[in-house]
Enzyme design. Structure first.
Site, PDB file in Angstrom:
ATOM      1  N   GLU A   1      38.428   4.910  30.280  1.00 35.08           N
ATOM      2  CA  GLU A   1      39.602   4.069  30.038  1.00 35.08           C
ATOM      3  C   GLU A   1      39.254   2.595  30.107  1.00 35.08           C
ATOM      4  OE1 GLU A   1      39.545   6.816  31.880  1.00 35.08           O
ATOM      5  OE2 GLU A   1      40.899   8.122  30.755  1.00 35.08           O
TER       6      GLU A   1
ATOM      7  N   HIS B   1      50.106  13.551  36.129  1.00 33.17           N
ATOM      8  CA  HIS B   1      50.736  13.513  34.802  1.00 33.17           C
ATOM      9  C   HIS B   1      52.191  13.068  34.901  1.00 33.17           C
ATOM     10  CE1 HIS B   1      47.572  16.666  34.607  1.00 33.17           C
ATOM     11  NE2 HIS B   1      47.295  16.110  33.454  1.00 33.17           N
TER      12      HIS B   1
HETATM   13  C1  LIG Z   1      40.568   9.534  33.938  1.00 27.65           C
HETATM   14  C2  LIG Z   1      41.069  10.640  33.090  1.00 27.65           C
HETATM   15  N1  LIG Z   1      41.189  10.461  31.755  1.00 27.65           N
HETATM   16  C3  LIG Z   1      41.676  11.453  30.981  1.00 27.65           C
HETATM   17  C4  LIG Z   1      42.067  12.645  31.511  1.00 27.65           C
HETATM   18  C5  LIG Z   1      42.649  13.744  30.636  1.00 27.65           C
HETATM   19  N2  LIG Z   1      41.713  14.860  30.463  1.00 27.65           N
HETATM   20  C6  LIG Z   1      41.779  15.938  31.277  1.00 27.65           C
HETATM   21  S1  LIG Z   1      40.545  17.025  30.985  1.00 27.65           S
HETATM   22  C7  LIG Z   1      39.908  16.091  29.737  1.00 27.65           C
HETATM   23  C8  LIG Z   1      38.663  16.541  29.034  1.00 27.65           C
HETATM   24  C9  LIG Z   1      37.501  16.687  29.950  1.00 27.65           C
HETATM   25  O1  LIG Z   1      36.407  17.234  29.292  1.00 27.65           O
HETATM   26  P1  LIG Z   1      35.059  17.581  30.056  1.00 27.65           P
HETATM   27  O2  LIG Z   1      34.717  16.503  31.003  1.00 27.65           O
HETATM   28  O3  LIG Z   1      34.054  17.914  29.033  1.00 27.65           O
HETATM   29  O4  LIG Z   1      35.418  18.861  30.937  1.00 27.65           O
HETATM   30  P2  LIG Z   1      35.865  20.314  30.443  1.00 27.65           P
HETATM   31  O5  LIG Z   1      37.354  20.284  30.318  1.00 27.65           O
HETATM   32  O6  LIG Z   1      35.183  20.600  29.166  1.00 27.65           O
HETATM   33  O7  LIG Z   1      35.453  21.253  31.519  1.00 27.65           O
HETATM   34  C10 LIG Z   1      40.683  14.934  29.562  1.00 27.65           C
HETATM   35  C11 LIG Z   1      40.420  13.907  28.534  1.00 27.65           C
HETATM   36  C12 LIG Z   1      41.940  12.781  32.917  1.00 27.65           C
HETATM   37  N3  LIG Z   1      42.283  13.923  33.543  1.00 27.65           N
HETATM   38  N4  LIG Z   1      41.447  11.783  33.678  1.00 27.65           N
END
Ligand SMILES: Cc1ncc(C[n+]2csc(CCOP(=O)(O)OP(=O)(O)O)c2C)c(N)n1
Ligand SMILES: [Mg+2]
Lengths: 337, 408
Positions: free
Chosen positions: A60, A129
């Site tokens: 972010e 959220h």
């Molecule tokens: C700081 C932050 N930004 C955005 C999100 C929203 N978000 C939740 S999971 C996710 C994707 C994460 O992907 P990854 O790190 O590859 O983990 P995976 O879900 O594949 O296990 C996002 C963008 C969040 N939870 N926290």
């Protein structure tokens, strides 16, 4: 006139600006190919290409930092932070950079960026959220903070934000995306297709940043509110039969203090209502200003109704959320005061 | 005329989108057994190639080969298989609960079970994980009561977290499972801090940070590497590269042409890149890194190469952004099947035992679910009274007043 949900209205605003101005770019996490987890940018990458609409890394501070750099170059980014709860890594970029660039450079550089982000509760999203961080931005000199409560305002305000030469935090109450929500979570959800404010003109128009709207006229008490709470106030007023004037602030910074003062001078009572936690919330600023400017018109103390001062809980969402019952109770109490 | 053409803006594209054939040409898979196993005190600079290759133990014939196959305890492998079966069955059942409206939200780790289960097997009591939401295998490999996990998911009257947290954001200090936050990346650096404390206090405990491929983009990931590099604390930095971060492929985190493991090299942190669907490789690499940390040789970053078979969460539909057949085409296979085949070939396990284990875990989970449901479903048991507790150690006056006002 076309009818739109708030999601469609927000998308349409970006569509209009992307079409009109080559300098507008749109990006954020999952914003490009997929079109955003709330679908606010669906179809835009296909229409305008990856040069204009694209996915960002999950960073972010990077999203806002790169937007500031682009703004310095002379283009107009409109970026998305997936949830307002995830904006904090970007806080330094917003507070120390975006907010001050015009001032510290004596307008040599400016920061014409828009940061869109879904805020507020009501979706069983738990503490990550559901937050309403508006006062963390209104406290910072140099950023504007806008929060629409309906599709018409959302489109007009977003176009105005993108066209604004200063940084704008554009908060989107996610519980209003698909329809007005009055806090009666146990009743069927309504959608914008049946609501007059779901009528959204095609093409370009703006809603001026810094202008509040008298949402409902009344004589006995003024309710200052914004976002989802506009409809909660409406329900509470209906249920208590109190003749209240509801003001949808729409823009918190700059604040339309003239509309506020005019109403409170007329009614002599004022409730400040928001979803965010009470202490040091934007309601504190409103209460202080009303007290400073309308003291001799007030018949009772200014009352604040807000989220409790706890982290946003998951299962106790409806105990936490300042719903119509709580608002109605406070309204009645202040009419007796 | 300028000698320069107009610059082009680069946005990485995944090898396939819906409608395309799955394409994993970019995933180079070395032969099992081909990667050397350095000593645990090997300087980072002398093992750089381990960040770019892939440690694999099980070959296509289901045999365990190479240096990383040495010294793996059969009991651990058997237990690992059972735990993975348990995790997968648990995930299926919790998805059903979500579909029935008994909980609001769930996230599965299908296809990634070997990583958390295999890693947990290398830890000791007192060690601490800082997990993400996809490491349920860490808790399910311990004696943490399954009923408590389900009560958390149901936010009922026995929810150990009193309904305050989103489903699956468990917490258990006793079981080495730090409270999950939900904000990505924030906890990776905390694992480094926990490990620094272990060193400051002269203990022998190790910490494990967990992060997804997408979340390595977060600033806190980079803060973790620099702090781990400077203080060399006993921490294992686990990057679970399951190829996707919601709709964004690994390239949007900068992991298209460089590996995630290679990020450690510039920080002088040793890095292993491991076939995350090969339980033997997972366990062997975990043991190596934990051993290294506990002996005082500092941090290790491990990239676990795997695939997110499941949707991101119950709110997600992957058919919108990736080829439909992609998960079947994933070249590293199913971790449960691979370990099972290996153990069956060695006559340590059988098809009948597999069926029996699946049935036993289904029974266990059904019974635990039934018990948990008796304490209420989705919010029905969580008390608003608990809402004001634990914001601070002592409740300040304003919160006492607010609680009174609410009338509880
Ligand atoms: C700081 C932050 N930004 C955005 C999100 C929203 N978000 C939740 S999971 C996710 C994707 C994460 O992907 P990854 O790190 O590859 O983990 P995976 O879900 O594949 O296990 C996002 C963008 C969040 N939870 N926290
Ligand atoms: Mg991922």
């Amino acid at each position: 006139m076309p009818r739109m949900s708030m999601i469609e209205a927000i998308r349409d605003a970006m569509d209009v600006k992307l079409g009109q101005d080559d300098n507008v770019v749109v990006y954020g996490e999952d914003v490009g190919y997929f079109g955003g987890v709330f679908r606010c940018t669906a179809g835009l990458q296909k229409k305008y290409g990856t040069n204009r609409v694209f996915d960002s890394p999950i960073n972010e501070s990077g999203i806002v930092g790169t937007a500031i750099g682009m703004g310095a170059y002379g283009i107009r980014p409109c970026v998305e932070i997936q949830f307002a709860d995830y904006i904090y890594p970007a806080y330094d970029q917003i507070v120390s950079e975006a907010a001050r660039i015009r001032y510290r450079s004596n307008k040599d550089f400016t920061c014409p960026i828009t940061i869109r982000t879904p805020c507020g509760g009501g979706i069983f999203g738990g503490q990550t959220h559901s937050q309403s961080p508006e006062s963390l931005f209104t406290h910072v000199s140099g950023v504007k903070t806008v929060i629409p409560s309906n599709p018409y305002d959302a489109k007009g305000l977003l176009i105005a934000s993108i066209e604004d030469d200063d940084p704008v935090i554009f908060l989107e109450p996610k519980r209003l995306y698909n329809g007005p929500f009055d806090g009666h979570h146990d009743r069927p959800a309504s959608n914008w297709s049946k609501h007059p404010l779901g009528e959204v003109p095609e093409g370009h128009y703006t809603v001026e940043i810094g202008k509040a709207k008298v949402f409902a006229e009344g004589d006995d008490v003024t309710i200052l509110t914004y976002g989802t709470m506009v409809y909660v106030a409406e329900a509470a007023v209906k249920e208590t039969g109190i003749n209240a004037e509801i003001i949808d602030l729409r823009s918190l910074m700059p604040l339309d203090i003239d509309t506020v003062v005019k109403s409170v001078e007329k009614t002599g009572r004022c409730m400040v209502l928001h979803e965010a936690t009470l202490t040091s919330g934007f309601g504190a600023e409103l209460a202080a200003q009303v007290q400073e400017r309308c003291f001799y018109h007030l018949e009772s103390p200014v009352v604040r109704v807000a989220g409790w001062d706890t982290p946003y809980p998951h299962a106790q969402e409806w105990d936490y959320f300042p719903g119509p019952a709580r608002v109605g109770k406070e309204l009645k109490a202040m009419m007796e005061a | 005329m300028s000698e320069y053409g107009p610059l082009k803006f680069h946005v990485p594209e995944p090898p396939g989108r819906p409608g395309d054939a799955p394409n994993f040409d970019g995933i180079v898979i070395p032969e099992a057994g081909s990667v050397r196993r350095p000593d645990v005190d090997c300087p980072a600079a002398d093992m750089k190639e381990l960040a770019s290759t892939m440690i694999r133990v099980l070959n296509t014939d289901g045999e365990a080969v190479g240096e990383w196959a040495e010294g793996l305890d059969d009991d651990v492998l058997l237990k690992g298989l059972k735990n993975m079966i348990r995790v997968r069955a648990y995930d299926e059942r919790m998805m059903t609960l979500q579909r029935q409206g008994k909980t609001s939200f769930y996230m599965k780790c299908t296809g990634e079970e070997a990583i958390a289960v295999g890693f947990r097997a290398a830890l000791s009591k007192g060690d601490m994980n800082f997990p993400t939401y996809r490491q349920q295998g860490l808790l399910l490999s311990t004696d943490y009561p399954m009923v408590d996990m389900i009560c958390q998911i149901l936010s009922n009257s026995r929810d150990p977290l009193k309904g305050r947290q989103l489903p699956i954001m468990y917490s258990s200090k006793e079981h080495g499972f730090f409270s999950i936050s939900g904000n990505l990346g924030t906890q990776f650096i905390q694992a480094v801090g926990w490990a620094m404390a272990s060193a400051i206090k002269g203990d022998t405990k190790v910490a494990a940070g967990w992060i997804g491929d997408g979340s390595t983009a977060a600033t806190d990931f980079h803060a973790s590497l620099v702090n781990a590099s400077v203080y060399k604390p006993p921490v294992i930095l686990n990057v679970v590269n399951n190829q996707w971060a919601i709709s964004s492929f690994r390239g949007i985190a900068g992991g298209d042409h460089a590996t995630f493991a290679e990020r450690a090299l510039g920080y002088d942190i040793p890095a292993l890149r491991v076939d995350g669907n090969d339980f033997l490789a997972v366990y062997a690499a975990s043991k190596w890194a934990v051993d290294r940390a506990r002996h005082g040789f500092g941090p290790t970053l491990i990239e676990w190469v795997t695939y997110r078979v499941a949707p991101h969460s119950t709110s997600d539909d992957p058919s919108q952004y990736r080829p439909k057949e992609e998960s079947e085409a994933w070249p590293l296979g199913d971790p449960i099947l691979r370990l099972k085949n290996y153990l069956v070939a060695r006559k340590l396990w059988s098809d009948e035992q597999q069926v029996q284990a699946e049935a036993e875990y289904n029974d266990e989970i059904r019974a635990a679910t039934k018990e948990a449901e008796s304490y209420g479903v989705m919010g029905s048991g969580a008390s608003p009274k608990d809402m004001f507790d634990d914001v601070y150690k002592e409740m300040p006056q304003h919160l006492r007043e607010q609680r009174q006002k609410m009338g509880v």
